[in-house]
Motif scaffolding. Structure first.
Motif, PDB file in Angstrom:
ATOM      1  N   ASP A 112     -10.988  -1.358  -5.419  1.00  0.00           N
ATOM      2  CA  ASP A 112     -12.087  -0.382  -5.355  1.00  0.00           C
ATOM      3  C   ASP A 112     -11.633   1.056  -5.608  1.00  0.00           C
ATOM      4  OD1 ASP A 112     -10.754   0.036  -2.985  1.00  0.00           O
ATOM      5  OD2 ASP A 112     -12.450  -0.471  -1.695  1.00  0.00           O
ATOM      6  N   THR A 113     -10.338   1.278  -5.794  1.00  0.00           N
ATOM      7  CA  THR A 113      -9.886   2.614  -6.191  1.00  0.00           C
ATOM      8  C   THR A 113     -10.132   2.861  -7.675  1.00  0.00           C
ATOM      9  OG1 THR A 113      -7.638   1.823  -6.602  1.00  0.00           O
ATOM     10  CG2 THR A 113      -8.098   2.730  -4.409  1.00  0.00           C
ATOM     11  N   LYS A 135       0.810  -1.222   0.000  1.00  0.00           N
ATOM     12  CA  LYS A 135       0.000   0.000   0.000  1.00  0.00           C
ATOM     13  C   LYS A 135       0.844   1.274   0.000  1.00  0.00           C
ATOM     14  CE  LYS A 135      -2.898   0.285   3.382  1.00  0.00           C
ATOM     15  NZ  LYS A 135      -3.991   0.480   4.343  1.00  0.00           N
ATOM     16  N   LEU A 147      -1.831   2.239  -6.221  1.00  0.00           N
ATOM     17  CA  LEU A 147      -2.953   3.148  -5.987  1.00  0.00           C
ATOM     18  C   LEU A 147      -3.800   2.688  -4.807  1.00  0.00           C
ATOM     19  CD1 LEU A 147      -4.076   3.686  -9.687  1.00  0.00           C
ATOM     20  CD2 LEU A 147      -2.640   5.177  -8.296  1.00  0.00           C
ATOM     21  N   GLY A 148      -3.765   1.397  -4.528  1.00  0.00           N
ATOM     22  CA  GLY A 148      -4.549   0.828  -3.437  1.00  0.00           C
ATOM     23  C   GLY A 148      -5.245  -0.436  -3.882  1.00  0.00           C
TER      24      GLY A 148
END
Length: 195
Positions: free
Chosen positions: A103-104, A93, A99-100
């Motif tokens: 769900d990003t 992370k 970006l993550g």
């Protein structure tokens, strides 16, 4: 999981994992755990897929690919984030390029945590995804039935609208024909009726 009207097709995509979750996903698709007994069929084409299984965190390079895969899937569609990296970005992370979680970039319906996610948890998530897929399909069918059919204009109105330009174009032709007929009569020529 209730009765499923269609066997949903699942597709697996590795965003940027360490392959631990990928190995467990593949184990679920083999006869040992046999995910197909729950009515899913494995495929490799997003145009055919109903459920997208994603492992690994999303980085700057694969974010457009993840979005494209999601966009290529037909509605209804379900996304499962498998493993802590797909859920939140995991141990990567804080990396400069991550970006993550999934769900990003796209909406996620089922989160299956773990490092690596256990096959039993993946199977449970797939069963939940099949149930969500069926709910979305039922909702789409319900909305289609409730939506009133567009009202068609009466045939006479359409015919009049279509004929109007033809009538307007024919008026100068008719006037010209009358003028030709008058000249022919004045010259003593015989005129053939054009009916």
């Amino acid at each position: 999981m209730g009765k499923v009207a269609k066997s949903p097709w699942i597709m697996h995509y590795d965003a940027s994992s360490c392959n631990g979750c990928d190995i467990e996903v593949l184990a679920c698709l083999t006869p040992v755990y046999d995910a197909e007994r729950f009515g899913v069929i494995n495929c490799g084409d997003p145009f055919q897929a109903d459920i997208l299984l994603i492992t690994g965190g999303v980085n700057k390079q694969n974010a457009p690919i993840v979005k494209q895969l999601y966009d290529q899937m037909a509605e209804p569609k379900v996304v499962c984030a498998i493993g802590v990296c797909a859920c939140t970005g995991g141990i990567f992370k804080e990396c400069y390029n991550i970006l993550g979680g999934v769900d990003t970039v796209i909406p996620v319906d089922v989160y299956i945590p773990g490092c690596a996610a256990r096959p039993q948890a993946i199977l449970d998530g797939v069963v939940k995804a099949v149930g969500i897929f069926q709910q979305k399909a039922d909702e789409m069918d319900k909305n289609k039935k409730m939506k009133p059919a567009p009202q068609a204009a009466p045939v006479e109105e359409k015919a009049e609208e279509a004929a109007e330009p033809v009538v307007q174009a024919a008026e100068p032709v008719a006037e010209a024909a009358e003028a030709v007929e008058e000249k022919a009569v004045e010259a003593g020529k015989e005129v053939v009726a054009n009916d």
